[in-house]
Design an enzyme around this catalytic site. Structure first.
Site, PDB file in Angstrom:
ATOM      1  N   ARG A   1     -17.237  -5.806   2.948  1.00  0.00           N
ATOM      2  CA  ARG A   1     -16.470  -5.226   1.847  1.00  0.00           C
ATOM      3  C   ARG A   1     -17.357  -4.890   0.654  1.00  0.00           C
ATOM      4  O   ARG A   1     -17.021  -4.028  -0.145  1.00  0.00           O
ATOM      5  CB  ARG A   1     -15.359  -6.189   1.407  1.00  0.00           C
ATOM      6  CG  ARG A   1     -14.265  -6.403   2.444  1.00  0.00           C
ATOM      7  CD  ARG A   1     -13.132  -7.205   1.814  1.00  0.00           C
ATOM      8  NE  ARG A   1     -12.116  -7.571   2.774  1.00  0.00           N
ATOM      9  CZ  ARG A   1     -11.099  -6.795   3.135  1.00  0.00           C
ATOM     10  NH1 ARG A   1     -10.994  -5.587   2.642  1.00  0.00           N
ATOM     11  NH2 ARG A   1     -10.197  -7.223   4.002  1.00  0.00           N
TER      12      ARG A   1
ATOM     13  N   ARG B   1      -3.369   4.337  -0.822  1.00  0.00           N
ATOM     14  CA  ARG B   1      -3.231   4.690   0.593  1.00  0.00           C
ATOM     15  C   ARG B   1      -1.898   5.364   0.917  1.00  0.00           C
ATOM     16  O   ARG B   1      -1.867   6.421   1.514  1.00  0.00           O
ATOM     17  CB  ARG B   1      -3.460   3.479   1.498  1.00  0.00           C
ATOM     18  CG  ARG B   1      -4.852   2.859   1.344  1.00  0.00           C
ATOM     19  CD  ARG B   1      -5.136   1.919   2.506  1.00  0.00           C
ATOM     20  NE  ARG B   1      -6.391   1.211   2.364  1.00  0.00           N
ATOM     21  CZ  ARG B   1      -7.588   1.685   2.669  1.00  0.00           C
ATOM     22  NH1 ARG B   1      -7.704   2.902   3.116  1.00  0.00           N
ATOM     23  NH2 ARG B   1      -8.672   0.958   2.523  1.00  0.00           N
TER      24      ARG B   1
ATOM     25  N   HIS C   1      -4.510  -9.141   2.025  1.00  0.00           N
ATOM     26  CA  HIS C   1      -5.821  -8.476   2.053  1.00  0.00           C
ATOM     27  C   HIS C   1      -6.254  -7.951   3.415  1.00  0.00           C
ATOM     28  O   HIS C   1      -7.145  -7.109   3.490  1.00  0.00           O
ATOM     29  CB  HIS C   1      -6.867  -9.459   1.512  1.00  0.00           C
ATOM     30  CG  HIS C   1      -8.147  -8.854   1.018  1.00  0.00           C
ATOM     31  ND1 HIS C   1      -8.213  -7.644   0.361  1.00  0.00           N
ATOM     32  CD2 HIS C   1      -9.431  -9.322   1.092  1.00  0.00           C
ATOM     33  CE1 HIS C   1      -9.470  -7.396   0.041  1.00  0.00           C
ATOM     34  NE2 HIS C   1     -10.234  -8.384   0.471  1.00  0.00           N
TER      35      HIS C   1
ATOM     36  N   HIS D   1      -4.573 -13.019  -3.645  1.00  0.00           N
ATOM     37  CA  HIS D   1      -4.669 -11.869  -2.757  1.00  0.00           C
ATOM     38  C   HIS D   1      -5.761 -12.006  -1.698  1.00  0.00           C
ATOM     39  O   HIS D   1      -5.522 -11.774  -0.507  1.00  0.00           O
ATOM     40  CB  HIS D   1      -4.917 -10.587  -3.555  1.00  0.00           C
ATOM     41  CG  HIS D   1      -5.027  -9.381  -2.684  1.00  0.00           C
ATOM     42  ND1 HIS D   1      -3.935  -8.829  -2.056  1.00  0.00           N
ATOM     43  CD2 HIS D   1      -6.095  -8.644  -2.285  1.00  0.00           C
ATOM     44  CE1 HIS D   1      -4.321  -7.799  -1.328  1.00  0.00           C
ATOM     45  NE2 HIS D   1      -5.629  -7.666  -1.446  1.00  0.00           N
TER      46      HIS D   1
ATOM     47  N   HIS E   1       0.809  -1.223   0.000  1.00  0.00           N
ATOM     48  CA  HIS E   1       0.000   0.000   0.000  1.00  0.00           C
ATOM     49  C   HIS E   1       0.845   1.278   0.000  1.00  0.00           C
ATOM     50  O   HIS E   1       0.691   2.151   0.855  1.00  0.00           O
ATOM     51  CB  HIS E   1      -0.967   0.003   1.183  1.00  0.00           C
ATOM     52  CG  HIS E   1      -2.209  -0.800   0.935  1.00  0.00           C
ATOM     53  ND1 HIS E   1      -3.051  -0.568  -0.132  1.00  0.00           N
ATOM     54  CD2 HIS E   1      -2.745  -1.852   1.620  1.00  0.00           C
ATOM     55  CE1 HIS E   1      -4.049  -1.427  -0.102  1.00  0.00           C
ATOM     56  NE2 HIS E   1      -3.884  -2.222   0.951  1.00  0.00           N
TER      57      HIS E   1
ATOM     58  N   SER F   1      -6.979  16.785 -15.096  1.00  0.00           N
ATOM     59  CA  SER F   1      -6.405  18.090 -14.794  1.00  0.00           C
ATOM     60  C   SER F   1      -6.565  18.459 -13.322  1.00  0.00           C
ATOM     61  O   SER F   1      -5.904  19.366 -12.824  1.00  0.00           O
ATOM     62  CB  SER F   1      -7.097  19.171 -15.636  1.00  0.00           C
ATOM     63  OG  SER F   1      -8.478  19.281 -15.275  1.00  0.00           O
TER      64      SER F   1
END
Length: 544
Positions: A238, A94, A265, A174, A63, A446
């Site tokens: 989740r 993160r 995970h 994962h 992360h 942008s």
């Protein structure tokens, strides 16, 4: 790879010392093009063995924590034929150095294509990146080149392998498995069809264009969690994947002749955890995930006989002494309470409407907090930490909001007006959903959207959440944010404009969820907004 281009350095990236430290966009793009070619040649499920190396290292979530990656490579050595690695997804989002981690891993892959495997995680997903920081990081670092870099990363993530099998006996993926996990189906899926695992079923017009069974296979591999309860049922926390019990683990492992499932995970205090009678091993490699001292990182070394050795570490330059378990728990608890207070205040208007219905017994207070915030917590234990309880056992509900104020960081003024406060609460409470909408609308990356797009984003939010914001208030808010009066709004500044401060003026930060056995925020909210509402409300605003 870069030596032929020293005389063709573009101007972007030379402005400031901070920008000079980053990898130049030209070389990032070259690297991404090369690694995409390699990934396209790889199967969905990679098979490796330890015949030559004798050991293989499995790393979990990073992360964006570059320090943790450096600690691993320093302690364990660089990838080589004698020292192969599997990085088990979630290396982005993160943290602040997701781009750098990706570049390190991808360079290693090009140098040693058979000695380093990078599995896909649930955060190697464009919709997740819109919300959890990776897109924002790329935009900040590469500005004019951001669109090209983002598009390449999006494509590359869809080409990452879904799982790895070691010595025909150990499955590495994962998230986990479900009762329907089938390695034969996983091997044959066109994984590139799933640039976002959160989107596909709602973004295709017919079943012929997408086999929902294939999507479910990938969703479970990337999103599932083990649980103590037997059976397999939807992962409602989740919003994706499944909860799988020990019986499901036993059945799936036996069906495919596996002895062990290694997954990631979820953050664990010690960096790893065995469950399901030792048949499931969770590895998490981002130390200090919630706060400094909150958890260790770990990686697993698997021998040629499939024996596992765990190595723990903490990547921390500032902490000079080892924290006790009690100190670590206190740090996490204080962080969690601070985060919870910010969530509570962000729902002040709704909570007050419930509170005024009568005198609050502790049980009533707990029920209101649970139903309003939709967070499954031990509210009876939490109450004394956030509110005042009288000798009669009644909750002084106003005490929750004492010494807390909403502040406009741009003007530096506290928000006292009721209408302004209500509007600020709505924005503060839903700023992550707003950011998802804004970034979907921001086609050129942008970081700005026009006034009409801003109004439409707020209206989408109101329809999605049931919030009441008048067009007059939305327009007024937009004009106040348009500092140079050019008709465009920097939505990063807008989303950070409102904060909650305590009586000392210190900002309360809504941190990562510090809930046991949970590494991500309740991502069901991401799925509901990203799939249904983005598709139905955004119309021509396609996430690219």
């Amino acid at each position: 790879m870069v030596h032929d281009h020293d005389d063709a350095m573009p101007e972007a990236g030379k402005d400031t010392p901070d920008q000079e430290k980053k990898i130049h966009a030209k070389y990032v793009l070259e690297l991404l093009h090369e690694v995409r070619k390699l990934l396209k040649s790889m199967p969905n499920v990679v098979h490796v063995n330890t015949d030559i190396a004798q050991e293989i290292t499995v790393c979990g979530d990073l992360h964006g924590s570059l320090d943790d990656l450096f600690v691993i490579l320093h302690k364990n050595g660089l990838p080589s034929p004698d020292n192969p690695y599997i990085f088990n997804g979630d290396f982005v989002d993160r943290g602040n150095y997701s781009v750098e981690i990706a570049c390190v891993l991808f360079v290693c892959m090009l140098l040693h294509p058979y000695e380093i495997i990078v599995n896909r995680g649930n955060h190697e997903d464009h919709v997740m990146n819109l919300r959890y920081g990776f897109i924002k990081e790329v935009m900040q670092k590469y500005k004019g080149h951001a669109s090209k870099v983002i598009r390449l990363f999006q494509d590359i993530f869809s080409w990452l392998p879904l799982a790895t099998v070691i010595n025909k006996k150990v499955l590495v993926c994962h998230g986990g498995i479900s009762s329907g996990t089938d390695m034969a189906i996983l091997r044959d899926i066109n994984r590139h069809n799933f640039e976002s695992v959160l989107q596909p079923p709602l973004f295709y017009s017919s079943a012929d264009e997408l086999d929902v069974r294939e999507w479910k296979q990938i969703l479970d591999i990337l999103w599932s969690d083990p649980c103590a309860k037997p059976g397999c049922f939807p992962n409602t926390y989740r919003g994706g994947g499944s909860y799988f019990g020990p019986d499901i683990t036993k059945t799936i492992l036996e069906r495919h002749k596996f002895d062990l499932l290694i997954r990631s995970h979820q953050c664990k205090p010690d960096g790893y955890e065995y469950t399901h009678d030792g048949k499931v091993l969770t590895i998490f490699s981002a130390s200090n995930y919630y706060e400094v001292g909150s958890n260790k990182g770990a990686y697993a070394k698997l021998s040629s006989k499939n024996k596992v050795r765990i190595v723990q570490f903490v990547a921390n330059k500032k902490q000079g002494r080892k924290l006790t378990i009690k100190q670590r728990v206190k740090i996490v608890e204080e962080s969690a309470i601070s985060s919870l207070k910010s969530k509570i205040y962000g729902n002040k208007s709704t909570l007050m409407a419930e509170f005024i219905k009568g005198i609050l017994r502790l049980t009533d207070w707990c029920n209101i907090m649970q139903s309003t915030l939709q967070i499954d917590l031990p509210w009876r234990s939490i109450c004394p930490k956030v509110a005042t309880i009288t000798k009669d056992g009644l909750v002084e509900y106003n005490s929750i909001f004492e010494d807390l104020k909403m502040r406009n960081k741009i003007s530096g003024e506290d928000i006292e007006n009721h209408e302004q406060s209500s509007m600020a609460e709505t924005v503060y409470r839903n700023k992550e959903n707003l950011e998802t909408i804004f970034r979907a609308m921001d086609k050129d990356n942008s970081g700005q959207i026009c006034m009409s797009e801003f109004e439409e984003a707020c209206q989408i939010l109101c329809r999605h959440t049931g919030s009441l914001l008048s067009r007059e208030h939305i327009v007024g808010m937009a004009r106040n944010m348009d500092k140079n009066k050019d008709g465009y709004i920097d939505f990063a500044e807008f989303l950070e404009a409102f904060c909650i401060v305590d009586k000392f003026g210190k900002e309360l930060i809504a941190r990562r969820e510090s809930v046991d056995n949970v590494s991500d925020e309740p991502e069901s909210k991401v799925r509901r907004l990203s799939q249904g509402d983005l598709r139905s409300h955004l119309g021509s605003y396609t996430i690219t």
